[in-house]
Design a protein around this motif. Structure first.
Motif, PDB file in Angstrom:
ATOM      1  N   TYR A  74      34.044 -15.136  47.503  1.00 47.79           N
ATOM      2  CA  TYR A  74      33.302 -14.844  48.728  1.00 47.79           C
ATOM      3  C   TYR A  74      31.863 -14.451  48.397  1.00 47.79           C
ATOM      4  N   TYR A  75      31.686 -13.775  47.282  1.00 49.88           N
ATOM      5  CA  TYR A  75      30.346 -13.368  46.827  1.00 49.88           C
ATOM      6  C   TYR A  75      30.453 -13.107  45.342  1.00 49.88           C
ATOM      7  N   THR A  84      34.065 -11.172  54.556  1.00 50.01           N
ATOM      8  CA  THR A  84      34.433  -9.754  54.462  1.00 50.01           C
ATOM      9  C   THR A  84      33.508  -8.860  55.281  1.00 50.01           C
ATOM     10  N   ASN A  87      27.648  -9.060  54.212  1.00 46.54           N
ATOM     11  CA  ASN A  87      26.244  -9.283  54.589  1.00 46.54           C
ATOM     12  C   ASN A  87      25.896  -8.539  55.869  1.00 46.54           C
ATOM     13  N   GLY A 134      36.038 -19.245  65.002  1.00 43.37           N
ATOM     14  CA  GLY A 134      36.243 -20.671  65.272  1.00 43.37           C
ATOM     15  C   GLY A 134      35.518 -21.501  64.231  1.00 43.37           C
ATOM     16  N   ASP A 135      35.659 -22.811  64.363  1.00 42.70           N
ATOM     17  CA  ASP A 135      35.014 -23.722  63.417  1.00 42.70           C
ATOM     18  C   ASP A 135      33.504 -23.773  63.677  1.00 42.70           C
ATOM     19  N   ILE A 136      32.745 -23.916  62.616  1.00 46.03           N
ATOM     20  CA  ILE A 136      31.275 -23.829  62.716  1.00 46.03           C
ATOM     21  C   ILE A 136      30.710 -24.778  63.770  1.00 46.03           C
ATOM     22  N   ASP A 169      25.934 -19.192  54.691  1.00 50.19           N
ATOM     23  CA  ASP A 169      26.780 -18.671  53.621  1.00 50.19           C
ATOM     24  C   ASP A 169      28.192 -19.232  53.662  1.00 50.19           C
ATOM     25  N   ALA A 187      32.551 -28.924  55.280  1.00 47.38           N
ATOM     26  CA  ALA A 187      32.396 -28.764  56.731  1.00 47.38           C
ATOM     27  C   ALA A 187      31.269 -27.783  57.080  1.00 47.38           C
TER      28      ALA A 187
END
Ligand code: SAM
Length: 672
Positions: free
Chosen positions: A33-34, A74, A77, A158-160, A181, A190
Motif C-alpha cells: 500500500y505504501y 489505509t 495519506n 466504488g470503482d474509479i 495513488d 484499471a
C-alpha cells in the motif's frame, strides 16, 4: 451510477497479507500500500510536497480547499494531510475548510485500518477520530465530518471510473489537488487507464495540481493529453523519479447526456445569510449544517422548536433492508449510517447526554417473513455492524425482555429525543431562532427572500429553505407539491417494573425504547388524511395492544393501563408519494413544464436542457416517520448544494430526492 434493481451486497474488502506486524500488502495486486520502510515520509514527499502542500494553503484564495485521492487504502495519506492541515497557521484569506474526496473499490475493514495505524503513533489521535466515523462497506458515498478542524471526508466506495463519472455528473470543477495513488500501473491497470485523465481534468479547478509516485510514460502521456503540464521530480527513497503537474488547458465541457433536469445553470455565490422556515428536525439540521460552513442562519417557526411532527419524547433511528438496490433502500441505509455516526459523535463529545437526549443502545426489528430473513442473512454477514439476523431467543437477550419473533438487530441504532436533539443543533453562535412567528409567508423582493409574519417582515436573506412539513406548499406558493399529512398518536407509559430490563429499542408495528425518567414514549398510530387534533382513547388502546402483542410476557401489566388516562401527543408526519423526502432546489414549475413538454409523448425522450430553478429557494421536507434518520444527510445535501460543494450523495440518489422529480414524473405519465 445506476444501481436500482441490481443485487444488494457489501463491497468485498481486499485480500491482505501483513509484512511484519503492521505493513499491509495486497494479495490481489501483489504490491504494498505504501513504502514498507517509511510510509509517512513517502506520503509527505510524494503527495503533499508533490502538490506544494502545506505551503499552497497560505496562497489559496478560497474558503475551501479540495483534495481528491484515487485509492484511499489505509487512509494514511488522508491522515497526513489532516495532520498538516491542523498544524498550519491559517492565512487571513486562506481556506477555512478542507474537503477530502477519496475513492476506493476494496475498502479495508476497520480492524485492518487500526492494525496499519499502529505503526504511526504520531497520527494516533486522528486515526481514533477516523475510526469512529469510518463507514460501512456499502457502495456509494459516505461523508464524515471532523468539525473541530473543519475537515470533511467523502469516501466514495466504488470503482474509479464509475466514481469519477458520478463526481463529474454536475459538470462543475471541484478539485484543487489530486493524489493519484493506485498500485503500480503494471499491476493495477484499471487505476491508470488513459480514459480516466479527461475525467480527472474535467473535475479540476483552474490551477489544480496532481502528484503521483509513478513516472510511467503511458501515464504521463495521458495526463499531458488531458491538459496537464507535467514535471518529473526526484522520487521517494530508491525511486529515481515521480510526476507532478498542473492543469494548463482546461478541457471543454462534455455534451449534455440524457434529460439532465437535475442539473442547474452556473453555481451561485455562497450566501452569507440563509433563512429557514420550520424548526423541526429538518430545519434544525439544515441550520446546523449551514452554520458549520460559516453562514449566518435565521430560523423561523410559527410556533416553537420541535413542537409538531418532531415533538415526540422518544423516536427511533430506523432504516430498511432489501436484497435489491433501490433509491429508497440506498438512501435509508446511507442516511442511517450518517445519522448514527453524527449522533455518536455528539454523545462522545459530551454535547448529547446519554439517557436524556437519546441512546445508541441498538434496536431490534421484528420480521414475520422468514424467507426474507433467510435471504438477507448471508448478505449481512459482511456487515455485522450494520445489521444481523437474530432468532427470537437471541433477540430476547439483546432486548433484555422476552419476545417471540425473529428479526434484524441494528447495533448502531437506538432512540433519540427529537426536541433535545433540535435544541442541541441550535446551540451555535451563527444561528438565530425566532419562535412564535404565527403563519409565515415568503416573498421574493429584489434579489432576496423575505419572510413575512402577521406583524410584517421577519427576516431577509438571499437564500431560503422551506422545512415546514405539510405547510411547505402554502407558504411559498408551492401548492403543486404532492405532500400528504399522516396523523400519528403516541402514548407516554410510566416506568413499569415489567419493562425495567428493556435495554434496547424494540420495533414491531409500533416501537418502544428503554425508559427515561419520564417513562417510555410508545407508538405510533398511522392514519393518513385524519385531521383530529385531540388525543383519542382508542388510539391509546391501539398503542398498548400492539405492544402487548409484541411482548406477550408483559401484556398483562400493559393492558391494565388501557383505561388509564395516559398522556400522549398527536402530530402529522409529512410524507411524499414515493416515501422519499423532498430535499433540493425548488424548480420553476412553469419552465419545467414548457422545457420538458416532449416527455408527455415519450417519457424516455432525451431533452438536452438543464433544469430552471427558482433562485435561492430550497426544500427540506417529507421525512415521514424517519426524520431522525433522514434529516442529517438531507441537510448536508442541501448545504452542499447551496455552497456549490461536492455532494454527499450519488447523483442517482440526489435526483431521487429532488423536488422536481414529481413534475418530470407527471409529464412522463401525461398527467400535467
Ligand atoms: N493511499 C493509500 C493509503 O494511504 O493507504 C494506498 C493506496 S494503494 C497504493 C491503492 C488503492 O487503490 C488500494 O486501496 C486499492 O484497493 C485501490 N484500488 C485498486 N483498484 C481500484 C479501482 N479499480 N477503483 C478504485 N480503487 C481501486
Amino acid at each position: 451510477m445506476q444501481r436500482a434493481n441490481t443485487p444488494w451486497q457489501a463491497l468485498p474488502g481486499p485480500s491482505l497479507r501483513w509484512r511484519g506486524e503492521d505493513t499491509p500488502y495486497s494479495d490481489n495486486f501483489d504490491d504494498f500500500y505504501y513504502s514498507s520502510d517509511n510510509g509517512l515520509a513517502e506520503g509527505r514527499h510524494v503527495f503533499l510536497a508533490g502538490n506544494d502542500l502545506p505551503e499552497r494553503w497560505q496562497r489559496h484564495r478560497a474558503d475551501r480547499f479540495v483534495v481528491a485521492e484515487t485509492g484511499f487504502g489505509t487512509g494514511l495519506n488522508f491522515l497526513l494531510t489532516w495532520q498538516a492541515w491542523r498544524a498550519r497557521t491559517r492565512a487571513p484569506h486562506g481556506p477555512r475548510r478542507l474537503h477530502y474526496l477519496a475513492l476506493e473499490k476494496f475498502p479495508l475493514a476497520r480492524a485492518d485500518l487500526q492494525r496499519a495505524g499502529a505503526a504511526w503513533p504520531e497520527l494516533a489521535p486522528l486515526l481514533t477520530e477516523l475510526l469512529a466515523q469510518y463507514p460501512q462497506p456499502l457502495p456509494g458515498v459516505h461523508r464524515a465530518l471532523f468539525t473541530a478542524d473543519e475537515v470533511t471526508l467523502d469516501l466514495w466506495w466504488g470503482d474509479i471510473e464509475a466514481v469519477l463519472d458520478d463526481l463529474g455528473h454536475h459538470r462543475r470543477p471541484l478539485v484543487d489537488a489530486w493524489y493519484l495513488d493506485g498500485f503500480a500501473p503494471a499491476r493495477n491497470a484499471a487505476m491508470w487507464r488513459p480514459e480516466l485523465w479527461p475525467k480527472v481534468a474535467a473535475l479540476s479547478r483552474p490551477q489544480a495540481t496532481f502528484a503521483t509516485f509513478t513516472a510511467a510514460s503511458a501515464v504521463s502521456r495521458g495526463l499531458a493529453a488531458a491538459g496537464f503540464a507535467l514535471r518529473k521530480v526526484p522520487g521517494f527513497g530508491p525511486k529515481r523519479q515521480q510526476m507532478c503537474g498542473q492543469l494548463s488547458s482546461p478541457p471543454p465541457l462534455p455534451a449534455l447526456q440524457g434529460t439532465p433536469w437535475d442539473l442547474a445553470g452556473p453555481a451561485q455565490e455562497t450566501p452569507a445569510q440563509v433563512l429557514i422556515i420550520g424548526a423541526g428536525l429538518a430545519g434544525c439540521h439544515t441550520a446546523a449544517a449551514l452554520a458549520r460552513r460559516g453562514i449566518q442562519v435565521t430560523l423561523l417557526d410559527r410556533g416553537a422548536v420541535a413542537a409538531e411532527a418532531s415533538g415526540n419524547a422518544q423516536g427511533v433511528l430506523y432504516t430498511r433492508l432489501s436484497h435489491r438496490h433501490s433509491p429508497l433502500t440506498d438512501f435509508a441505509l446511507a442516511s442511517f449510517d450518517f445519522a448514527s455516526r453524527q449522533y455518536r459523535a455528539g454523545f462522545s463529545a459530551g454535547t448529547l447526554v446519554p439517557g436524556a437526549d437519546g441512546e445508541l443502545c441498538g434496536s431490534f426489528h421484528q420480521v414475520a417473513d422468514s424467507e426474507e430473513l433467510a435471504r438477507m442473512a448471508p448478505l449481512l454477514q459482511a456487515l455485522p455492524q450494520l445489521a444481523q439476523v437474530l432468532d427470537a431467543a437471541s433477540a430476547s437477550t439483546v432486548l433484555g425482555v422476552a419476545q417471540g419473533s425473529a428479526g434484524y438487530w441494528y447495533p448502531n441504532s437506538g432512540w433519540m429525543s427529537p426536541p433535545a436533539l433540535c435544541r442541541h443543533l441550535l446551540r451555535h453562535p451563527l444561528i438565530t431562532l425566532r419562535e412564535g412567528c404565527g403563519p409565515i409567508r415568503l416573498q421574493r423582493v429584489d434579489d432576496a427572500w423575505q419572510a413575512l409574519g402577521a406583524e410584517g417582515a421577519l427576516a431577509r436573506a438571499p437564500v431560503a429553505v422551506v422545512a415546514a412539513g405539510t405547510q411547505c406548499g402554502e407558504l411559498a406558493s408551492l401548492e403543486w407539491l404532492p405532500l400528504r399529512a399522516v396523523r400519528g398518536q403516541t402514548t407516554q407509559l410510566p416506568p413499569l417494573p415489567a419493562l425495567a430490563a428493556l435495554r434496547s429499542v424494540l420495533c414491531h408495528s409500533g416501537y418502544i425504547a428503554p425508559a427515561t425518567a419520564e417513562g417510555h414514549c410508545i407508538g405510533a398510530t398511522f392514519t393518513p388524511g385524519d385531521t383530529d387534533p385531540e388525543l383519542r382513547c382508542r388510539d391509546r388502546v391501539q398503542n398498548l395492544e400492539q405492544l402487548a402483542a409484541a411482548l406477550p410476557a408483559v401484556a398483562a401489566p400493559l393492558m391494565d393501563l388501557a383505561d388509564t388516562d395516559l398522556p400522549g401527543k398527536t402530530g402529522w408526519r409529512c410524507a411524499s408519494p414515493d416515501y422519499l423526502p423532498l430535499a433540493g432546489p425548488v424548480p420553476d414549475r412553469d419552465a419545467f413544464v414548457r422545457d420538458y413538454a416532449r416527455l408527455r409523448d415519450n417519457a424516455r425522450t432525451d431533452i438536452a436542457r438543464v433544469g430552471s430553478y427558482v433562485p435561492g429557494l430550497y426544500l427540506n421536507t417529507a421525512h415521514g416517520s424517519r426524520g431522525l434518520t433522514s434529516t442529517p444527510l438531507a441537510a448536508e445535501l442541501l448545504a452542499s448544494q447551496i455552497c456549490a460543494e461536492p455532494l454527499p450523495l450519488e447523483p442517482e440518489l440526489a435526483r431521487a430526492l429532488a423536488p422536481a422529480r414529481f413534475i418530470i414524473r407527471d409529464l412522463g405519465r401525461n398527467r400535467i
